[in-house]
Design an enzyme around this catalytic site. Sequence first.
Site, PDB file in Angstrom:
ATOM      1  N   GLY A  54       0.804  -1.224   0.000  1.00  0.00           N
ATOM      2  CA  GLY A  54       0.000   0.000   0.000  1.00  0.00           C
ATOM      3  C   GLY A  54       0.831   1.265   0.000  1.00  0.00           C
ATOM      4  O   GLY A  54       0.511   2.234  -0.691  1.00  0.00           O
ATOM      5  N   THR A  75      -4.537  -0.131   2.966  1.00  0.00           N
ATOM      6  CA  THR A  75      -4.288  -0.173   1.525  1.00  0.00           C
ATOM      7  C   THR A  75      -3.452  -1.365   1.090  1.00  0.00           C
ATOM      8  O   THR A  75      -3.558  -1.810  -0.055  1.00  0.00           O
ATOM      9  CB  THR A  75      -3.600   1.127   1.065  1.00  0.00           C
ATOM     10  OG1 THR A  75      -2.376   1.303   1.798  1.00  0.00           O
ATOM     11  CG2 THR A  75      -4.504   2.326   1.300  1.00  0.00           C
ATOM     12  N   CYS A  76      -2.623  -1.889   1.984  1.00  0.00           N
ATOM     13  CA  CYS A  76      -1.819  -3.054   1.616  1.00  0.00           C
ATOM     14  C   CYS A  76      -2.683  -4.279   1.375  1.00  0.00           C
ATOM     15  O   CYS A  76      -2.269  -5.223   0.708  1.00  0.00           O
ATOM     16  CB  CYS A  76      -0.790  -3.349   2.701  1.00  0.00           C
ATOM     17  SG  CYS A  76       0.459  -2.060   2.897  1.00  0.00           S
ATOM     18  N   PHE A  77      -3.896  -4.259   1.959  1.00  0.00           N
ATOM     19  CA  PHE A  77      -4.786  -5.409   1.850  1.00  0.00           C
ATOM     20  C   PHE A  77      -6.082  -5.058   1.121  1.00  0.00           C
ATOM     21  O   PHE A  77      -7.024  -5.851   1.113  1.00  0.00           O
ATOM     22  CB  PHE A  77      -5.102  -5.947   3.245  1.00  0.00           C
ATOM     23  CG  PHE A  77      -3.870  -6.238   4.057  1.00  0.00           C
ATOM     24  CD1 PHE A  77      -3.071  -7.334   3.769  1.00  0.00           C
ATOM     25  CD2 PHE A  77      -3.482  -5.397   5.090  1.00  0.00           C
ATOM     26  CE1 PHE A  77      -1.916  -7.596   4.498  1.00  0.00           C
ATOM     27  CE2 PHE A  77      -2.333  -5.651   5.828  1.00  0.00           C
ATOM     28  CZ  PHE A  77      -1.543  -6.748   5.532  1.00  0.00           C
TER      29      PHE A  77
END
Length: 337
Positions: free
Chosen positions: A26, A304-306
């Site tokens: 993210g 946001t990374c996931f």
Amino acid sequence: MRLQRKDLRRRLMVQFHGEGGLDYGGLAREWFYLLGIEVFDPRLGMFSYCNEQDYLLQINPSSSADQDHTLFFHFTGRLIGLAILHRHFLDVTFVSSFYKQILGQSITLADLQDSDPDVHRSLIWILENDVSEVPDLTFSTDEDELGDIRTHELVPGGANKAVTEENKFEFAKLMVEWKLIKSSSRQMCALLTGLNEVIPIENFRTFTVKELRFLISGSHEYDLEDWKRNTEYKGYESNDQIIEWLWEIVEAWDHDNQARFLQFCTGSSRVPIEGFQALQGSDGPRRFCIQKLEDLTRLPSAHTCFNRLDLPEFPVRRMLEERLALALKNAQGFTGD
């Protein structure tokens, strides 16, 4: 710029100064997004809009006035290569001739239409009409270079060579070459050098212009049904009232607000060419996810990374709309990814 090719291909981890958060994808997406905004800003003078209707970018020939312009475009080529290598998108769309030069494809008169519509129309008129009586039409072109009008000859002595019925096709060909290739050849050469240091240029040769455009920029068109189909729910069901309200709100938004929402949740406002099923997470493709948040005092938040939205189950639609708007307005920095 001191990094070697092998170093450029290592795993990329981004840490924003003064902010928390571990980069599982993210932060890198956000970094490419923010850096792209700065690099491709026409006010910087290195790129320019061909028109203000579709905001297509092209290399600004006048950028050569900056003594460090080749270093800048070398860096830009690396940036494009790194974004492609790490499967992140840049929020930018170029004119067709830009992509064709990366692909090694021939430039044609049609490519001038999105780069310089006025010159394109002029050349079409010349090719379709008798130019015998057109005064002062020579193998040269006047260009505005930072306020100075300079004449560039398309051939040696071109300012004194008249365009005639016999040579007008040659004139059109040379004008297209000047406008789309030669006027910014040093900049493009530096950009290709930087790109090649990350990804060998020959790897792009089998792509079409459309495919390369998607590879660099993704899609900024959203298919809401595709988005819904490729959304997972944790703590919710797709037919829960709060979820139905959410999708109704998103559907009612204009494109800018939809893009802002996608950016908030995933770190990018662009979608892969394969659609929402191909959104990237920390370990490869990861679908959009909406997870239930028990605390009603919290604003909607994102990881946001996931590609995950944490959403409290607000009791009324108006509260959901207000809290979403506030969350998007205050969405800066990263805490918790």
